[in-house]
Design an enzyme around this catalytic site. Sequence first.
Site, PDB file in Angstrom:
ATOM      1  N   SER A 152      86.873   2.209  79.564  1.00 47.62           N
ATOM      2  CA  SER A 152      87.862   3.262  79.340  1.00 47.62           C
ATOM      3  C   SER A 152      89.094   2.595  78.755  1.00 47.62           C
ATOM      4  CB  SER A 152      88.232   3.921  80.679  1.00 47.62           C
ATOM      5  OG  SER A 152      89.367   4.760  80.531  1.00 47.62           O
ATOM      6  N   TYR A 165      90.289   3.805  89.808  1.00 44.03           N
ATOM      7  CA  TYR A 165      89.583   3.978  88.524  1.00 44.03           C
ATOM      8  C   TYR A 165      89.982   2.875  87.532  1.00 44.03           C
ATOM      9  CZ  TYR A 165      87.731   6.365  84.378  1.00 44.03           C
ATOM     10  OH  TYR A 165      87.017   6.682  83.246  1.00 44.03           O
TER      11      TYR A 165
END
Length: 260
Positions: A152, A165
Amino acid sequence: MSNQTILPSMKLDGRTAVVTGAGSGIGKAIAIAVAEAGADCVPCERTDRLGDLDEVCDAIRATGRKAFPTALDLPDVASIDAMVDGVKRKAGRIDVLVNNAGINLPNDAFDVTEEEWDAVLDVNLKGLFFTSQRVGRLMRDQQSGRVINIASQNGVVGYYKRAAYCSSKGGVVNLTRVLALEWASHSITVNAVGPTFILTPLTQSTFDDPQLREDIESRIPLGRVGQPEDVVGAVVFLASPAAGMITGHTLLVDGGWTTM
Ligand SMILES: NC(=O)c1ccc[n+]([C@@H]2O[C@H](COP(=O)([O-])OP(=O)(O)OC[C@H]3O[C@@H](n4cnc5c(N)ncnc54)[C@H](O)[C@@H]3O)[C@@H](O)[C@H]2O)c1
């Protein structure tokens, strides 16, 4: 004048590609795209969501390629082994592994619980590592393979409510370098793709908040959030002969977010 061309192929003809988390969002688009590029595909999904693969398998078969829907419950290593054994039986080999399955449990850093932390790290980092390890051993036997980790942009920058995350995705970015280094001598390349915010079931609740959506869009110089289709070109490229000399890299598909 020679008929030889200089551009290496960007097709995946004759390959078998495993895609985790293929029943939804980005993984679903990747599974269909690798088939469009010529690969037979093993779309993997959690046992309790196996039905989500029906539509994906129809789309793969519509390209003329084979689909081998398979259960995979991360980070259970026995489930990973069962997936690899099943693919070996059905397809014989794995040329491309796309580690896409992932979760996010947004919470303020002051409030993150141990359960939330473990859940995110278990799927996004532990599950990805052991899937890579088990498939990597098969690729070592083959002396060839491509591993593509869906990291990401939040593996290289921070964002609110994403302590677990961002930690997991930062881990994926650096794990990608380690595996690239260790496995290069077996002609296995390992790369990552780092998308910006993409409209999928994972981000739906984020985008339901108009203020948050405005904040996110204002940070993307290209002026829009991404769609799953925006990610697939990077994945197919990294899996293709054209990317044979690229390893350890994280290719950001971030609309320019990280330029600032
Ligand atoms: N959507 C975004 O904005 C965005 C941005 C950057 C990176 N990503 C990453 O892309 C990947 C796909 O995300 P998405 O947005 O398509 O999400 P999604 O929720 O639509 O899909 C995630 C998939 O992973 C599967 N999965 C979840 N837990 C699993 C488990 N324990 N075992 C096996 N499979 C499991 C789900 O069943 C689902 O099919 C994730 O790794 C995510 O972190 C997403």
